[in-house]
Design a protein around this motif. Structure first.
Motif, short mmCIF file in Angstrom:
data_model
loop_
_atom_site.label_atom_id
_atom_site.label_comp_id
_atom_site.label_asym_id
_atom_site.label_seq_id
_atom_site.Cartn_x
_atom_site.Cartn_y
_atom_site.Cartn_z
N ASN A 1 0.80 -1.20 0.00
CA ASN A 1 0.00 0.00 0.00
C ASN A 1 0.85 1.27 0.00
O ASN A 1 0.36 2.33 0.35
CB ASN A 1 -0.94 0.02 1.19
N LYS A 2 2.12 1.14 -0.40
CA LYS A 2 2.97 2.32 -0.47
C LYS A 2 2.54 3.19 -1.65
O LYS A 2 2.17 2.69 -2.70
CB LYS A 2 4.43 1.92 -0.62
N ARG A 3 2.62 4.50 -1.46
CA ARG A 3 2.29 5.45 -2.52
C ARG A 3 3.47 5.53 -3.50
O ARG A 3 4.61 5.38 -3.11
CB ARG A 3 2.04 6.84 -1.94
N LEU A 4 3.17 5.76 -4.73
CA LEU A 4 4.19 5.96 -5.74
C LEU A 4 4.55 7.45 -5.74
O LEU A 4 3.79 8.28 -6.23
CB LEU A 4 3.68 5.50 -7.10
N ALA A 5 5.69 7.79 -5.17
CA ALA A 5 6.07 9.18 -4.95
C ALA A 5 6.15 9.97 -6.26
O ALA A 5 5.73 11.13 -6.32
CB ALA A 5 7.39 9.26 -4.20
N SER A 6 6.67 9.36 -7.30
CA SER A 6 6.80 10.09 -8.57
C SER A 6 5.42 10.46 -9.13
O SER A 6 5.25 11.56 -9.68
CB SER A 6 7.58 9.26 -9.59
N ASP A 8 2.65 10.92 -7.28
CA ASP A 8 2.14 11.97 -6.40
C ASP A 8 2.79 13.31 -6.73
O ASP A 8 2.13 14.35 -6.71
CB ASP A 8 2.37 11.61 -4.94
N LEU A 9 4.08 13.30 -7.05
CA LEU A 9 4.78 14.52 -7.41
C LEU A 9 4.23 15.09 -8.72
O LEU A 9 3.99 16.31 -8.83
CB LEU A 9 6.28 14.25 -7.54
N LEU A 10 4.00 14.23 -9.70
CA LEU A 10 3.43 14.67 -10.97
C LEU A 10 2.03 15.23 -10.77
O LEU A 10 1.66 16.26 -11.34
CB LEU A 10 3.42 13.51 -11.97
N ARG A 11 1.23 14.55 -9.97
CA ARG A 11 -0.13 15.02 -9.67
C ARG A 11 -0.07 16.38 -8.98
O ARG A 11 -0.84 17.30 -9.31
CB ARG A 11 -0.86 14.00 -8.79
N PHE A 13 2.36 18.61 -9.21
CA PHE A 13 2.80 19.59 -10.20
C PHE A 13 1.64 20.02 -11.09
O PHE A 13 1.45 21.21 -11.35
CB PHE A 13 3.93 19.00 -11.05
N ASP A 14 0.84 19.06 -11.54
CA ASP A 14 -0.31 19.34 -12.40
C ASP A 14 -1.32 20.23 -11.68
O ASP A 14 -1.80 21.22 -12.24
CB ASP A 14 -0.95 18.03 -12.85
N LEU A 15 -1.63 19.89 -10.44
CA LEU A 15 -2.57 20.70 -9.66
C LEU A 15 -2.00 22.09 -9.36
O LEU A 15 -2.73 23.09 -9.40
CB LEU A 15 -2.93 19.99 -8.36
N PHE A 16 -0.70 22.15 -9.07
CA PHE A 16 -0.06 23.44 -8.83
C PHE A 16 -0.19 24.33 -10.06
O PHE A 16 -0.53 25.52 -9.95
CB PHE A 16 1.41 23.24 -8.46
N CYS A 17 0.08 23.77 -11.24
CA CYS A 17 -0.05 24.55 -12.48
C CYS A 17 -1.49 25.01 -12.69
O CYS A 17 -1.72 26.16 -13.06
CB CYS A 17 0.39 23.72 -13.69
N THR A 69 -2.55 4.81 -12.53
CA THR A 69 -2.74 4.33 -11.16
C THR A 69 -3.46 2.98 -11.11
O THR A 69 -3.34 2.27 -10.12
CB THR A 69 -3.55 5.34 -10.32
N ILE A 70 -4.20 2.66 -12.15
CA ILE A 70 -5.03 1.44 -12.12
C ILE A 70 -4.21 0.18 -11.87
O ILE A 70 -4.57 -0.61 -10.99
CB ILE A 70 -5.90 1.36 -13.39
#
Length: 186
Positions: A1-6, A8-11, A13-17, A69-70
């Motif tokens: 159940n670990k999150r994929l950091a890359s 999350d970082l991309l998500r 960045f997208d939301l920040f933009c 993510t699927i």
């Protein structure tokens, strides 16, 4: 159940933009009103019909992230976990949350924004991932692409003009009054 950091970082960045960078940048560029900064402004607005700008990649990036993510989120079902009513309830819950978050309470339009497209795409992709082999998934993708091309080349006569192309006509026919209200005139 670990999150994929890359991811999350991309998500992030997208939301920040989407929520911070573009609105602040555009406001600043409008205040500056310098012709020298026009190329930057053009990258943070949608291209009207022909071409592409950085801003045109924001929505497809969200779609990509939802799809990528699927396999991470549902790999346990491919490895033997039982697909039961809890799975379908979770899938429906995610669909309704995304779809309803996107509704405009002043008027009801289907596919009025990115969240609704993500909601539908996520459910379709998740079900294909769970129910179909990789080879079948590739086959369905190729079939959809060929069907799309055939519709555009035959019924659509390769017309890509705003307001008169076959995608717009199908959209008007299928959704009718529930369309998002965008009408291309330019």
């Amino acid at each position: 159940n670990k999150r994929l950091a890359s991811l999350d970082l991309l998500r992030g960045f997208d939301l920040f933009c989407l929520l911070m960078f573009q609105p602040i940048l555009i406001t600043w560029l409008e205040i500056e009103n310098s012709p020298a900064l026009a190329p930057i402004t053009n990258q943070f607005t949608h291209v009207e019909w022909q071409g592409v700008a950085f801003w045109d990649l924001i929505m497809p990036l969200f779609m990509f992230m939802s799809g990528i993510t699927i396999p991470f989120a549902m790999s346990r079902y491919k490895q033997g976990d039982i697909v039961d009513h809890h799975f379908y309830l979770r899938l429906l819950k995610r669909f309704f949350i995304l779809f309803l978050l996107a509704l405009d309470i002043r008027q009801f339009h289907i596919f009025a924004n990115t969240l609704q497209a993500i909601a539908v795409g996520y459910v379709v992709a998740a079900l294909l991932y769970i129910w179909c082999s990789f080879r079948t998934q590739i086959g369905i993708t190729i079939l959809c692409f060929i069907t799309y091309l055939l519709i555009f080349t035959t019924a659509g006569k390769m017309n890509y003009e705003p307001g008169t192309n076959i995608a717009e006509e199908i959209d008007r026919y299928v959704l009718g009054a529930l369309r998002d209200g965008v009408i291309w005139t330019d």
